[in-house]
Design a protein around this motif. Structure first.
Motif, mmCIF file in Angstrom:
data_model
loop_
_atom_site.group_PDB
_atom_site.id
_atom_site.type_symbol
_atom_site.label_atom_id
_atom_site.label_comp_id
_atom_site.label_asym_id
_atom_site.label_seq_id
_atom_site.Cartn_x
_atom_site.Cartn_y
_atom_site.Cartn_z
ATOM 1 N N LYS A 136 0.879 -0.973 -0.087
ATOM 2 C CA LYS A 136 -0.102 -0.025 -0.072
ATOM 3 C C LYS A 136 0.657 1.504 0.526
ATOM 4 O O LYS A 136 0.861 2.220 0.646
ATOM 5 C CB LYS A 136 -1.163 -0.338 1.406
ATOM 6 N N ASP A 137 1.713 1.647 -0.843
ATOM 7 C CA ASP A 137 2.616 2.051 -0.912
ATOM 8 C C ASP A 137 2.130 3.938 -2.320
ATOM 9 O O ASP A 137 1.653 3.549 -3.388
ATOM 10 C CB ASP A 137 3.832 1.349 -1.348
ATOM 11 N N ALA A 138 2.298 4.718 -1.622
ATOM 12 C CA ALA A 138 1.151 6.115 -1.837
ATOM 13 C C ALA A 138 2.442 6.118 -3.218
ATOM 14 O O ALA A 138 1.963 6.326 -4.694
ATOM 15 C CB ALA A 138 1.300 7.283 -1.015
ATOM 16 N N LYS A 139 3.709 5.654 -3.130
ATOM 17 C CA LYS A 139 4.913 6.346 -4.336
ATOM 18 C C LYS A 139 4.657 5.308 -6.059
ATOM 19 O O LYS A 139 4.780 6.054 -6.502
ATOM 20 C CB LYS A 139 5.685 6.111 -3.593
ATOM 21 N N ALA A 140 4.103 4.314 -4.966
ATOM 22 C CA ALA A 140 3.759 2.994 -6.618
ATOM 23 C C ALA A 140 2.843 3.771 -7.214
ATOM 24 O O ALA A 140 2.304 3.605 -8.715
ATOM 25 C CB ALA A 140 3.735 1.870 -6.094
ATOM 26 N N LEU A 141 1.679 4.250 -6.783
ATOM 27 C CA LEU A 141 0.577 4.706 -7.407
ATOM 28 C C LEU A 141 1.219 5.552 -9.043
ATOM 29 O O LEU A 141 -0.076 5.089 -9.396
ATOM 30 C CB LEU A 141 -0.552 6.072 -6.508
ATOM 31 N N PRO A 142 2.031 6.297 -9.285
ATOM 32 C CA PRO A 142 1.969 6.448 -11.153
ATOM 33 C C PRO A 142 1.833 4.999 -11.477
ATOM 34 O O PRO A 142 1.249 5.387 -12.557
ATOM 35 C CB PRO A 142 3.179 7.563 -10.908
ATOM 36 N N ALA A 143 3.135 4.333 -11.209
ATOM 37 C CA ALA A 143 3.364 2.748 -11.740
ATOM 38 C C ALA A 143 2.417 2.063 -11.781
ATOM 39 O O ALA A 143 2.427 1.438 -12.850
ATOM 40 C CB ALA A 143 4.278 2.637 -10.986
ATOM 41 N N LEU A 144 1.261 2.549 -10.975
ATOM 42 C CA LEU A 144 0.049 1.215 -11.156
ATOM 43 C C LEU A 144 -0.513 1.580 -11.965
ATOM 44 O O LEU A 144 -1.767 0.817 -12.482
ATOM 45 C CB LEU A 144 -0.398 1.401 -9.498
ATOM 46 N N LYS A 145 -1.001 2.994 -12.183
ATOM 47 C CA LYS A 145 -1.874 3.458 -12.778
ATOM 48 C C LYS A 145 -1.700 4.226 -14.177
ATOM 49 O O LYS A 145 -2.066 2.681 -15.818
ATOM 50 C CB LYS A 145 -1.918 5.465 -12.843
ATOM 51 N N GLU A 146 0.375 3.086 -14.700
ATOM 52 C CA GLU A 146 0.359 3.409 -16.268
ATOM 53 C C GLU A 146 0.441 2.271 -16.056
ATOM 54 O O GLU A 146 -0.177 1.430 -18.038
ATOM 55 C CB GLU A 146 1.237 3.596 -15.760
ATOM 56 N N LEU A 147 0.532 0.908 -15.535
ATOM 57 C CA LEU A 147 -0.225 -0.738 -15.698
ATOM 58 C C LEU A 147 -1.764 -0.542 -16.152
ATOM 59 O O LEU A 147 -1.598 -1.197 -17.173
ATOM 60 C CB LEU A 147 -0.027 -1.246 -14.287
ATOM 61 N N ALA A 148 -2.463 -0.203 -15.750
ATOM 62 C CA ALA A 148 -4.218 -0.039 -15.955
ATOM 63 C C ALA A 148 -4.067 0.561 -17.670
ATOM 64 O O ALA A 148 -4.468 -0.057 -18.366
ATOM 65 C CB ALA A 148 -4.577 1.020 -14.849
ATOM 66 N N GLU A 149 -2.877 1.317 -17.961
ATOM 67 C CA GLU A 149 -3.153 1.954 -19.528
ATOM 68 C C GLU A 149 -1.863 0.931 -20.471
ATOM 69 O O GLU A 149 -2.528 1.291 -21.528
ATOM 70 C CB GLU A 149 -2.770 3.069 -18.844
ATOM 71 N N HIS A 150 -1.866 -0.122 -19.461
ATOM 72 C CA HIS A 150 -0.740 -1.007 -20.571
ATOM 73 C C HIS A 150 -2.268 -1.441 -21.577
ATOM 74 O O HIS A 150 -3.159 -1.397 -21.312
ATOM 75 C CB HIS A 150 -0.338 -2.048 -20.012
ATOM 76 N N THR A 151 -1.275 -1.551 -22.601
ATOM 77 C CA THR A 151 -1.869 -2.389 -23.569
ATOM 78 C C THR A 151 -2.475 -3.779 -23.457
ATOM 79 O O THR A 151 -2.954 -4.473 -23.972
ATOM 80 C CB THR A 151 -1.325 -2.424 -24.788
ATOM 81 N N ASP A 152 -1.528 -4.519 -22.813
ATOM 82 C CA ASP A 152 -2.156 -6.315 -22.391
ATOM 83 C C ASP A 152 -3.145 -5.776 -21.477
ATOM 84 O O ASP A 152 -3.452 -7.120 -20.979
ATOM 85 C CB ASP A 152 -1.151 -7.288 -22.775
#
Length: 287
Positions: free
Chosen positions: A233-249
């Protein structure tokens, strides 16, 4: 075993008859016994003998003779030729690998890096190769330059063994060095790092590696990293998590994995990510 008792007897004889007893008599006898034990695959007996020679009494009136006898024998047991014979004779089933580990442990202070490299170049089954690497890391593990050489090695077993040795070091510099392995070209190595992180404190080096892994080129690595980040539950990971949700696959993930990602984003982002979540999953507000 019989050979150990015989050596014990002959060492007593050497002390009692120091002026007439020649060390080469014992050396030749044990060499013959070693060849017999190797032919029978009795690695456990050889390991017992090495342990006996390492712990042999070298104090008192006959200390010099005792030390010479034991030292010469151990030097022979740690020679490249004998080590190759022992590895070749070690059974792959049952307790073979454990017996080899015990044999090598008794000799590790007499095995330098060059000798280990020579052994590895001759080839051996992976299970025995790992025994050799692990045993030598107990002796050479604090040699950071040697560890770096193993991290760059083309053989995966060398790399993984060195990673395990670094993971056992409770120092920040070892953690930093280990974290850089998240950029290793082999997916299996990156996954091994993530498995190690299951037991690590969540410090800066670990955090950076996990967040980096969220954008890994491998879906398997991304999902493994996601599961770990979701637990932290690391807030610093939020940008990377959002980017993962936008990933093509992302749409190719199964429902359970996609739900995990969304819940991870909700957990680390709080109320601030509710609009983003609603936009992406098109369901009523439930967080």
């Amino acid at each position: 075993n019989v050979l150990t008792r015989l050596v014990d007897y002959l060492l007593d004889l050497a002390m009692a008859e120091e002026e007439t007893f020649r060390p080469e008599q014992l050396f030749d006898l044990v060499a013959d016994g070693r060849r017999y034990l190797l032919s029978e695959g009795l690695i456990d007996a050889l390991a017992d003998l090495v342990e006996f020679l390492v712990d042999v009494e070298t104090s008192g009136e006959f200390a010099e003779v005792m030390e010479e006898l034991a030292g010469n024998l151990l030097h022979d047991f740690a020679s490249l030729e004998v080590l190759q014979q022992v590895i070749a004779a070690t059974p792959l089933s049952g307790e073979g690998s454990w017996q080899l580990r015990q044999y090598l442990r008794g000799l590790r202070s007499r095995m330098d890096k060059d000798k280990v490299q020579d052994l590895l170049r001759h080839g051996m089954p992976d299970v025995l190769r790992r025994v050799l690497l692990d045993t030598m890391l107990e002796e050479l593990g604090q040699d950071r330059e040697w560890l770096r050489e193993q991290l760059r090695h083309e053989d995966q077993l060398n790399v993984v063994s060195a990673m395990d040795a670094l993971a056992a070091m409770d120092v920040a510099s070892a953690r930093e060095e280990l974290a850089r392995m998240i950029r290793h070209p082999r997916e299996s190595i990156r996954l091994h790092l993530l498995r190690l992180y299951e037991y690590f404190p969540y410090e800066d080096a670990t955090q950076r590696a996990l967040i980096s892994a969220l954008n890994d080129g491998s879906r398997t690595v991304r999902i493994a990293a996601l599961e770990m980040v979701a637990k932290r539950k690391d807030a610093k990971a939020l940008p990377a998590l959002k980017e993962l949700a936008e990933h093509t696959d992302f749409l190719g993930w199964n429902e359970e994995r996609r739900d995990l990602l969304m819940r991870a984003i909700a957990a680390v982002g709080g109320e601030g990510v509710v609009p983003w979540l609603e936009d992406h999953i098109k369901i009523p507000r439930i967080w």
